[in-house]
Design an enzyme around this catalytic site. Structure first.
Site, PDB file in Angstrom:
ATOM      1  N   ASP A   7       0.881  -1.152   0.000  1.00 61.40           N
ATOM      2  CA  ASP A   7       0.000   0.000   0.000  1.00 61.40           C
ATOM      3  C   ASP A   7       0.929   1.215   0.000  1.00 61.40           C
ATOM      4  O   ASP A   7       2.108   1.103   0.319  1.00 61.40           O
ATOM      5  CB  ASP A   7      -0.884  -0.034   1.249  1.00 61.40           C
ATOM      6  CG  ASP A   7      -1.734   1.205   1.397  1.00 61.40           C
ATOM      7  OD1 ASP A   7      -2.391   1.602   0.412  1.00 61.40           O
ATOM      8  OD2 ASP A   7      -1.730   1.797   2.492  1.00 61.40           O
ATOM      9  N   ASP A   9       0.335   5.174   1.094  1.00 62.23           N
ATOM     10  CA  ASP A   9       0.331   6.019   2.292  1.00 62.23           C
ATOM     11  C   ASP A   9       0.268   5.175   3.563  1.00 62.23           C
ATOM     12  O   ASP A   9      -0.609   4.329   3.709  1.00 62.23           O
ATOM     13  CB  ASP A   9      -0.874   6.957   2.274  1.00 62.23           C
ATOM     14  CG  ASP A   9      -0.863   7.920   1.105  1.00 62.23           C
ATOM     15  OD1 ASP A   9      -0.423   9.060   1.290  1.00 62.23           O
ATOM     16  OD2 ASP A   9      -1.293   7.525   0.003  1.00 62.23           O
ATOM     17  N   ASP A 167      -1.680  -1.083   5.854  1.00 61.24           N
ATOM     18  CA  ASP A 167      -1.945  -0.579   7.204  1.00 61.24           C
ATOM     19  C   ASP A 167      -3.425  -0.312   7.451  1.00 61.24           C
ATOM     20  O   ASP A 167      -3.781   0.409   8.380  1.00 61.24           O
ATOM     21  CB  ASP A 167      -1.147   0.714   7.450  1.00 61.24           C
ATOM     22  CG  ASP A 167      -1.633   1.876   6.600  1.00 61.24           C
ATOM     23  OD1 ASP A 167      -2.050   1.637   5.438  1.00 61.24           O
ATOM     24  OD2 ASP A 167      -1.602   3.028   7.075  1.00 61.24           O
TER      25      ASP A 167
END
Length: 228
Positions: A7, A9, A167
């Site tokens: 991922d 960000d 995250d």
């Protein structure tokens, strides 16, 4: 495992400081209470709408005034996309180690392509990244597995031979739905409503920093090697 997908960000790149700067400046310009940096950080993975909602909680997200503020936020961010942004500590050595072993790495993100490409260019990662899948490339975004399958296809590997690191619960869901090995980056921008019980995300592995991530990744890439 033969590839690592991230991922963007909160997993590969620590972009929060620039979001904090922009959102807090918007608050000051509008003479509103300045939103705390810690709260902004938890909303980074939710996108521009969630960011702007922190400043204008009373506005409906379909309100033209809200949409105008959202566009202003995106314009400001696009112009200065990497003022205080960089890879998470330890990530450069991890990418170097992957490339040294000719292990492709790439990105699957819900961040718009124009912003993702600008960010990679600013950090000199464009040529290093083997694949970049953004919302514009698919009909369904994460947590649907479609972007995961597309990323695997573009690097000519079965999805089940890829590691996905994220995250947010949708990252883990997308990876699991595609049959990938999933790693939860607990050092990232964990959403408030999901951060208290990380085991509930059902990731295959949880890491607390990039050093742990590197150890986990290389153990999967080479089961006989404990560290990179």
């Amino acid at each position: 495992m033969k590839a690592v997908l991230f991922d963007l960000d909160g997993t590969l790149i620590d972009t929060a400081a620039d979001f904090v700067r922009i959102i807090q400046n918007m608050c000051r310009e509008e003479q509103r209470d300045v939103v705390e940096a810690a709260l902004i950080r938890t909303q980074v993975s939710e996108g521009a709408r969630a960011m702007v909602k922190l400043v204008y909680p009373e506005l409906d997200v379909t309100d033209p005034i809200f949409l105008a503020h959202r566009q202003r936020f995106l314009d400001i961010y696009g112009e200065d996309i990497a003022v205080d942004t960089d890879l998470f500590e330890g990530m450069y050595p991890l990418l170097d180690a992957l490339e040294a072993k000719q292990i492709p790495w790439g990105i699957v993100t819900n961040k718009p392509r124009w912003l993702s490409e600008a960010l990679l260019k600013a950090l000199n990662l464009t040529e290093r990244c083997a694949v970049l899948v953004c919302p514009e490339d698919v009909s369904k975004t994460k947590p649907d597995p479609e972007p995961m399958y597309l990323a695997a296809k573009q690097i000519n590997l079965p999805a089940e031979t890829c590691i996905y690191v994220g995250d947010h619960p949708r990252d883990i869901d997308a990876g699991r739905n595609a049959g990938m090995y999933t790693i939860l980056a607990a050092y990232g921008y964990l959403p408030l409503e999901h951060k208290d019980d990380l085991t509930a995300w059902q990731a295959d592995c949880i890491v607390n920093d990039v050093e742990e991530l590197q150890q986990a990744v290389f153990k999967l890439l080479d089961p006989h090697q404990k560290t990179a």
